[in-house]
Design a protein around this motif. Structure first.
Motif, PDB file in Angstrom:
ATOM      1  N   TRP A 180      -2.997  -1.297  -9.020  1.00 36.72           N
ATOM      2  CA  TRP A 180      -3.521  -1.059 -10.371  1.00 36.72           C
ATOM      3  C   TRP A 180      -4.261  -2.285 -10.882  1.00 36.72           C
ATOM      4  CZ3 TRP A 180      -2.906  -3.112 -15.248  1.00 36.72           C
ATOM      5  CH2 TRP A 180      -3.365  -2.326 -16.315  1.00 36.72           C
ATOM      6  N   GLN A 181      -3.718  -3.447 -10.587  1.00 36.39           N
ATOM      7  CA  GLN A 181      -4.391  -4.674 -11.008  1.00 36.39           C
ATOM      8  C   GLN A 181      -5.771  -4.795 -10.366  1.00 36.39           C
ATOM      9  OE1 GLN A 181      -3.396  -6.957 -13.179  1.00 36.39           O
ATOM     10  NE2 GLN A 181      -1.292  -6.304 -13.556  1.00 36.39           N
ATOM     11  N   TYR A 182      -5.870  -4.272  -9.155  1.00 40.17           N
ATOM     12  CA  TYR A 182      -7.125  -4.403  -8.413  1.00 40.17           C
ATOM     13  C   TYR A 182      -8.138  -3.334  -8.803  1.00 40.17           C
ATOM     14  CZ  TYR A 182     -10.308  -4.319  -4.425  1.00 40.17           C
ATOM     15  OH  TYR A 182     -11.438  -4.319  -3.630  1.00 40.17           O
ATOM     16  N   GLY A 183      -7.669  -2.064  -8.948  1.00 36.36           N
ATOM     17  CA  GLY A 183      -8.645  -1.000  -9.164  1.00 36.36           C
ATOM     18  C   GLY A 183      -8.214   0.099 -10.106  1.00 36.36           C
ATOM     19  N   GLY A 184      -7.184  -0.112 -10.922  1.00 38.66           N
ATOM     20  CA  GLY A 184      -6.770   0.871 -11.901  1.00 38.66           C
ATOM     21  C   GLY A 184      -6.053   2.064 -11.272  1.00 38.66           C
ATOM     22  N   ASN A 185      -6.037   3.163 -12.018  1.00 40.07           N
ATOM     23  CA  ASN A 185      -5.295   4.349 -11.575  1.00 40.07           C
ATOM     24  C   ASN A 185      -5.830   4.929 -10.273  1.00 40.07           C
ATOM     25  OD1 ASN A 185      -3.676   4.153 -13.825  1.00 40.07           O
ATOM     26  ND2 ASN A 185      -4.868   5.637 -15.028  1.00 40.07           N
ATOM     27  N   GLU A 186      -7.146   4.859 -10.083  1.00 41.84           N
ATOM     28  CA  GLU A 186      -7.718   5.406  -8.850  1.00 41.84           C
ATOM     29  C   GLU A 186      -7.203   4.656  -7.625  1.00 41.84           C
ATOM     30  OE1 GLU A 186     -11.937   5.472  -9.082  1.00 41.84           O
ATOM     31  OE2 GLU A 186     -12.007   6.912 -10.751  1.00 41.84           O
ATOM     32  N   ALA A 187      -7.084   3.343  -7.733  1.00 48.37           N
ATOM     33  CA  ALA A 187      -6.565   2.549  -6.622  1.00 48.37           C
ATOM     34  C   ALA A 187      -5.095   2.875  -6.358  1.00 48.37           C
ATOM     35  CB  ALA A 187      -6.746   1.058  -6.905  1.00 48.37           C
ATOM     36  N   VAL A 188      -4.357   3.129  -7.443  1.00 38.15           N
ATOM     37  CA  VAL A 188      -2.938   3.485  -7.282  1.00 38.15           C
ATOM     38  C   VAL A 188      -2.812   4.811  -6.530  1.00 38.15           C
ATOM     39  CG1 VAL A 188      -0.819   4.096  -8.492  1.00 38.15           C
ATOM     40  CG2 VAL A 188      -2.228   2.208  -9.316  1.00 38.15           C
ATOM     41  N   MET A 189      -3.596   5.815  -6.929  1.00 40.11           N
ATOM     42  CA  MET A 189      -3.511   7.119  -6.282  1.00 40.11           C
ATOM     43  C   MET A 189      -3.965   7.049  -4.820  1.00 40.11           C
ATOM     44  SD  MET A 189      -2.142   8.962  -8.524  1.00 40.11           S
ATOM     45  CE  MET A 189      -2.220  10.437  -7.529  1.00 40.11           C
ATOM     46  N   GLU A 190      -4.957   6.202  -4.563  1.00 43.34           N
ATOM     47  CA  GLU A 190      -5.416   6.030  -3.174  1.00 43.34           C
ATOM     48  C   GLU A 190      -4.305   5.408  -2.328  1.00 43.34           C
ATOM     49  OE1 GLU A 190      -8.993   3.794  -0.659  1.00 43.34           O
ATOM     50  OE2 GLU A 190      -8.971   3.784  -2.861  1.00 43.34           O
ATOM     51  N   ARG A 191      -3.639   4.381  -2.891  1.00 42.97           N
ATOM     52  CA  ARG A 191      -2.537   3.733  -2.175  1.00 42.97           C
ATOM     53  C   ARG A 191      -1.383   4.713  -1.963  1.00 42.97           C
ATOM     54  NH1 ARG A 191      -1.511   0.150   1.434  1.00 42.97           N
ATOM     55  NH2 ARG A 191      -0.408   1.988   2.233  1.00 42.97           N
ATOM     56  N   ALA A 192      -1.086   5.534  -2.958  1.00 43.63           N
ATOM     57  CA  ALA A 192      -0.018   6.523  -2.834  1.00 43.63           C
ATOM     58  C   ALA A 192      -0.354   7.574  -1.784  1.00 43.63           C
ATOM     59  CB  ALA A 192       0.240   7.189  -4.187  1.00 43.63           C
ATOM     60  N   GLY A 193      -1.639   7.960  -1.710  1.00 50.51           N
ATOM     61  CA  GLY A 193      -2.053   8.919  -0.697  1.00 50.51           C
ATOM     62  C   GLY A 193      -1.835   8.385   0.710  1.00 50.51           C
ATOM     63  N   LEU A 194      -2.132   7.120   0.895  1.00 51.04           N
ATOM     64  CA  LEU A 194      -1.887   6.497   2.198  1.00 51.04           C
ATOM     65  C   LEU A 194      -0.392   6.446   2.503  1.00 51.04           C
ATOM     66  CD1 LEU A 194      -4.456   3.544   2.056  1.00 51.04           C
ATOM     67  CD2 LEU A 194      -4.650   5.680   3.347  1.00 51.04           C
ATOM     68  N   ASP A 195       0.414   6.167   1.481  1.00 52.24           N
ATOM     69  CA  ASP A 195       1.868   6.133   1.685  1.00 52.24           C
ATOM     70  C   ASP A 195       2.406   7.505   2.070  1.00 52.24           C
ATOM     71  OD1 ASP A 195       1.988   3.464   1.152  1.00 52.24           O
ATOM     72  OD2 ASP A 195       2.688   3.681  -0.911  1.00 52.24           O
ATOM     73  N   MET A 196       1.841   8.564   1.504  1.00 53.37           N
ATOM     74  CA  MET A 196       2.284   9.907   1.862  1.00 53.37           C
ATOM     75  C   MET A 196       2.014  10.195   3.335  1.00 53.37           C
ATOM     76  SD  MET A 196       1.246  12.245  -1.431  1.00 53.37           S
ATOM     77  CE  MET A 196       1.849  13.713  -0.603  1.00 53.37           C
ATOM     78  N   GLN A 197       0.900   9.678   3.842  1.00 52.68           N
ATOM     79  CA  GLN A 197       0.590   9.877   5.251  1.00 52.68           C
ATOM     80  C   GLN A 197       1.491   9.044   6.147  1.00 52.68           C
ATOM     81  OE1 GLN A 197      -3.584   9.070   5.777  1.00 52.68           O
ATOM     82  NE2 GLN A 197      -4.212  10.576   4.249  1.00 52.68           N
ATOM     83  N   GLU A 198       1.814   7.825   5.695  1.00 57.38           N
ATOM     84  CA  GLU A 198       2.627   6.927   6.509  1.00 57.38           C
ATOM     85  C   GLU A 198       4.104   7.270   6.425  1.00 57.38           C
ATOM     86  OE1 GLU A 198       1.719   3.056   5.153  1.00 57.38           O
ATOM     87  OE2 GLU A 198      -0.379   3.107   5.811  1.00 57.38           O
ATOM     88  N   HIS A 199       4.577   7.730   5.266  1.00 59.09           N
ATOM     89  CA  HIS A 199       5.990   8.002   5.032  1.00 59.09           C
ATOM     90  C   HIS A 199       6.185   9.448   4.595  1.00 59.09           C
ATOM     91  CE1 HIS A 199       6.578   3.648   5.188  1.00 59.09           C
ATOM     92  NE2 HIS A 199       5.572   3.545   4.355  1.00 59.09           N
TER      93      HIS A 199
END
Length: 216
Positions: free
Chosen positions: A62-81
């Motif tokens: 979020w510090q880096y890119g706001g809500n969009e960055a958070v959702m992108e990171r969460a999407g990657l986590d869903m694929q990894e975990h």
């Protein structure tokens, strides 16, 4: 009837069997409680570590890119975990959800609970819902612009462990009691056989009058 029930246990043979069986049952119960406590604490510690890691990761995104960055990171986590679902809720300063991930069925948990507003990193809250066999463990943080981020994991793994123990422990306890009874029966006979032989020899001496006979 009471005397008939008590009389058998006046014999040392029966008392030894009862003692060994009772000790086996009590020991198994203590081991069960200890093992269950260790496992549950391990699950809880693992959940807290994962929650803290996710919250830190999403806060950094979020510090880096706001809500969009958070959702992108969460999407990657869903694929990894993907094997274990998790909750992510992003609310604006007015308390309206602007993004998030809510696995199926978890919408029954009250994500507008006022207690969620006081969550900070390192603090956790357990949410419960009717007709749900498990709870939701959450933590969160209030961001610089007044918005709020919540992450959560279910206690389904711990509940599954508890249910498994409830189903199988009575059978295990029955097997332990049976084993304790058999061991007590065998050991009591081995322990008492010399005494029984000695008593028989004494009775024979008294009956025959061979008072000069020496006992082994």
């Amino acid at each position: 009837s009471w005397k008939n029930l008590v009389n058998p246990f006046r014999k040392i043979h029966h008392r030894l069997i009862l003692t060994v069986t009772t000790v086996a049952a009590v020991a198994s119960a203590l081991v069960f409680i200890l093992l269950l406590g260790v496992l549950l604490r391990g699950f809880e510690g693992q959940d807290r570590m994962e929650l803290d890691t996710r919250l830190l990761s999403y806060w950094a995104a979020w510090q880096y890119g706001g809500n969009e960055a958070v959702m992108e990171r969460a999407g990657l986590d869903m694929q990894e975990h993907g094997s274990r679902p998790f909750l992510l809720s992003l609310d604006d300063a007015d308390g309206l959800m602007v993004g998030g991930i809510i696995p199926g069925g978890w919408e029954r948990f009250d994500l507008k609970d006022p207690a969620l507003e006081g969550l900070t990193p390192g603090r956790y809250l357990t949410l419960k819902a009717d007709n749900m066999g498990y709870a939701l463990r959450v933590t969160g943080i209030t961001l610089n612009d007044g918005s709020r981020m919540i992450v959560g994991l279910s206690t389904e793994n711990r509940q599954f462990l508890m249910d498994m123990y409830r189903r199988h422990y009575p059978w295990a306890l029955g097997a332990i009691v049976l084993a304790g009874f058999i061991i007590g029966l065998i050991s009591s006979r081995r322990l008492l056989s010399p005494i029984i032989a000695l008593n028989s020899e004494i009775d024979r001496i008294i009956i025959t009058g061979e008072l000069d006979h020496r006992l082994e």
